[in-house]
Design a protein around this motif. Structure first.
Motif, PDB file in Angstrom:
ATOM      1  N   ARG A 150      16.276 -32.712  51.766  1.00 47.90           N
ATOM      2  CA  ARG A 150      16.492 -34.003  52.412  1.00 47.90           C
ATOM      3  C   ARG A 150      15.890 -34.052  53.810  1.00 47.90           C
ATOM      4  O   ARG A 150      15.334 -35.054  54.223  1.00 47.90           O
ATOM      5  CB  ARG A 150      17.981 -34.315  52.498  1.00 47.90           C
ATOM      6  CG  ARG A 150      18.660 -34.401  51.171  1.00 47.90           C
ATOM      7  CD  ARG A 150      18.907 -35.816  50.724  1.00 47.90           C
ATOM      8  NE  ARG A 150      19.242 -35.895  49.314  1.00 47.90           N
ATOM      9  CZ  ARG A 150      20.334 -35.414  48.746  1.00 47.90           C
ATOM     10  NH1 ARG A 150      21.230 -34.799  49.470  1.00 47.90           N
ATOM     11  NH2 ARG A 150      20.524 -35.542  47.454  1.00 47.90           N
ATOM     12  N   VAL A 151      16.045 -32.968  54.564  1.00 50.94           N
ATOM     13  CA  VAL A 151      15.570 -32.959  55.946  1.00 50.94           C
ATOM     14  C   VAL A 151      14.069 -32.697  55.990  1.00 50.94           C
ATOM     15  O   VAL A 151      13.348 -33.368  56.717  1.00 50.94           O
ATOM     16  CB  VAL A 151      16.345 -31.923  56.789  1.00 50.94           C
ATOM     17  CG1 VAL A 151      15.749 -31.790  58.170  1.00 50.94           C
ATOM     18  CG2 VAL A 151      17.799 -32.309  56.889  1.00 50.94           C
ATOM     19  N   GLU A 155      12.143 -28.929  62.438  1.00 50.45           N
ATOM     20  CA  GLU A 155      12.253 -29.838  63.583  1.00 50.45           C
ATOM     21  C   GLU A 155      13.232 -30.984  63.283  1.00 50.45           C
ATOM     22  O   GLU A 155      13.986 -31.414  64.147  1.00 50.45           O
ATOM     23  CB  GLU A 155      10.880 -30.428  63.952  1.00 50.45           C
ATOM     24  CG  GLU A 155       9.889 -29.419  64.488  1.00 50.45           C
ATOM     25  CD  GLU A 155       9.180 -28.644  63.369  1.00 50.45           C
ATOM     26  OE1 GLU A 155       8.996 -29.184  62.256  1.00 50.45           O
ATOM     27  OE2 GLU A 155       8.838 -27.482  63.606  1.00 50.45           O
ATOM     28  N   ALA A 156      13.197 -31.465  62.050  1.00 49.54           N
ATOM     29  CA  ALA A 156      14.086 -32.572  61.673  1.00 49.54           C
ATOM     30  C   ALA A 156      15.542 -32.115  61.602  1.00 49.54           C
ATOM     31  O   ALA A 156      16.451 -32.926  61.755  1.00 49.54           O
ATOM     32  CB  ALA A 156      13.661 -33.169  60.337  1.00 49.54           C
ATOM     33  N   GLY A 159      16.345 -32.446  65.192  1.00 51.79           N
ATOM     34  CA  GLY A 159      15.777 -33.608  65.854  1.00 51.79           C
ATOM     35  C   GLY A 159      16.225 -34.946  65.292  1.00 51.79           C
ATOM     36  O   GLY A 159      15.836 -35.991  65.817  1.00 51.79           O
ATOM     37  N   THR A 160      17.051 -34.945  64.239  1.00 50.06           N
ATOM     38  CA  THR A 160      17.550 -36.204  63.674  1.00 50.06           C
ATOM     39  C   THR A 160      19.068 -36.152  63.601  1.00 50.06           C
ATOM     40  O   THR A 160      19.658 -35.069  63.501  1.00 50.06           O
ATOM     41  CB  THR A 160      16.998 -36.434  62.244  1.00 50.06           C
ATOM     42  OG1 THR A 160      17.493 -35.406  61.379  1.00 50.06           O
ATOM     43  CG2 THR A 160      15.474 -36.438  62.224  1.00 50.06           C
ATOM     44  N   PRO A 161      19.716 -37.299  63.650  1.00 54.46           N
ATOM     45  CA  PRO A 161      21.184 -37.299  63.531  1.00 54.46           C
ATOM     46  C   PRO A 161      21.658 -36.662  62.210  1.00 54.46           C
ATOM     47  O   PRO A 161      22.620 -35.896  62.205  1.00 54.46           O
ATOM     48  CB  PRO A 161      21.555 -38.783  63.587  1.00 54.46           C
ATOM     49  CG  PRO A 161      20.422 -39.434  64.310  1.00 54.46           C
ATOM     50  CD  PRO A 161      19.191 -38.639  63.946  1.00 54.46           C
ATOM     51  N   TYR A 162      20.973 -36.952  61.111  1.00 59.82           N
ATOM     52  CA  TYR A 162      21.348 -36.367  59.813  1.00 59.82           C
ATOM     53  C   TYR A 162      21.183 -34.851  59.857  1.00 59.82           C
ATOM     54  O   TYR A 162      22.052 -34.106  59.402  1.00 59.82           O
ATOM     55  CB  TYR A 162      20.486 -36.977  58.707  1.00 59.82           C
ATOM     56  CG  TYR A 162      20.799 -36.449  57.328  1.00 59.82           C
ATOM     57  CD1 TYR A 162      21.971 -36.811  56.682  1.00 59.82           C
ATOM     58  CD2 TYR A 162      19.922 -35.602  56.678  1.00 59.82           C
ATOM     59  CE1 TYR A 162      22.266 -36.330  55.406  1.00 59.82           C
ATOM     60  CE2 TYR A 162      20.201 -35.111  55.413  1.00 59.82           C
ATOM     61  CZ  TYR A 162      21.375 -35.483  54.777  1.00 59.82           C
ATOM     62  OH  TYR A 162      21.663 -34.998  53.534  1.00 59.82           O
ATOM     63  N   GLY A 163      20.091 -34.386  60.428  1.00 70.06           N
ATOM     64  CA  GLY A 163      19.845 -32.951  60.528  1.00 70.06           C
ATOM     65  C   GLY A 163      20.883 -32.258  61.387  1.00 70.06           C
ATOM     66  O   GLY A 163      21.359 -31.171  61.039  1.00 70.06           O
ATOM     67  N   ARG A 164      21.236 -32.876  62.510  1.00 64.47           N
ATOM     68  CA  ARG A 164      22.271 -32.284  63.379  1.00 64.47           C
ATOM     69  C   ARG A 164      23.616 -32.228  62.669  1.00 64.47           C
ATOM     70  O   ARG A 164      24.345 -31.242  62.790  1.00 64.47           O
ATOM     71  CB  ARG A 164      22.365 -33.057  64.691  1.00 64.47           C
ATOM     72  CG  ARG A 164      21.190 -32.779  65.634  1.00 64.47           C
ATOM     73  CD  ARG A 164      21.405 -33.373  67.016  1.00 64.47           C
ATOM     74  NE  ARG A 164      21.379 -34.833  67.010  1.00 64.47           N
ATOM     75  CZ  ARG A 164      20.280 -35.563  67.130  1.00 64.47           C
ATOM     76  NH1 ARG A 164      19.113 -34.984  67.267  1.00 64.47           N
ATOM     77  NH2 ARG A 164      20.343 -36.879  67.133  1.00 64.47           N
TER      78      ARG A 164
END
Length: 184
Positions: A150-151, A155-156, A159-164
């Motif tokens: 999915r990510v 970096e994603a 670097g993304t809300p979903y990834g965090r």
């Protein structure tokens, strides 16, 4: 149907919306899910009980088919990679096994452990521990695979809300596994 058409929940019985929903993969998987729920319920109320072997086979079938219906209504259904669907089913089965086992352990075994001899409670706890270990390994493996799919990039992940959110979730699972390991 009503949600997709921007109408109220009262329109759930509208034949046109119902037909439009059932003509999609989502609708077909929902029908299968409904059948998986209704069939065992019908057996519970049947006048004659099937043999224990059939009951066990039926329970296993429900336990495997039910998660597949969620896969058919989720992200894995849009993927061309069959490994995505397998990972989703394995993840749901492992989660259900682990969480269901914990619920049974907490509600049925541990309250009685004070009156059960250690010779009876010990083997149950060891068997569940092995089952839970396999379930958690499966959860971490399939969860990591699905997150990676999915990510997409490292970096994603940060670097993304979903990834965090996924990173926090993986950290939480790791912390719980470590706490469980330290408690034994």
């Amino acid at each position: 149907g009503p949600y997709g058409a921007g109408r109220s929940l009262a329109d759930i019985v509208d034949p046109a919306l119902l037909s439009a929903t059932l003509d999609t993969d989502f609708g077909r998987y929902l029908l299968v899910r409904l059948g998986v729920v209704v069939a065992p319920a019908a057996l519970v109320f049947a006048p004659a009980r099937p043999p224990a072997r059939w009951q066990a086979a039926g329970a296993l079938a429900v336990g495997l088919v039910m998660p597949a219906t969620w896969v058919g209504t989720g992200h894995a259904n849009t993927s061309d990679n069959p490994l995505d669907a397998f990972a989703e089913v394995a993840h749901l089965v492992a989660m259900s096994t682990w969480f269901g086992g914990l619920a049974l352990l907490v509600t049925c075994v541990l309250p009685r452990s004070s009156v059960l001899p250690a010779a009876e409670a010990g083997p149950m706890l060891r068997r569940f521990s092995l089952l839970a270990t396999g379930a958690v390994i499966t959860l971490v493996g399939t969860g990591t695979y699905v997150a990676w799919r999915r990510v997409g990039t490292l970096e994603a992940l940060l670097g993304t809300p979903y990834g965090r959110l996924l990173a926090v979730q993986l950290g939480g699972v790791g912390g719980r596994v470590l706490a469980g390991r330290c408690a034994t």
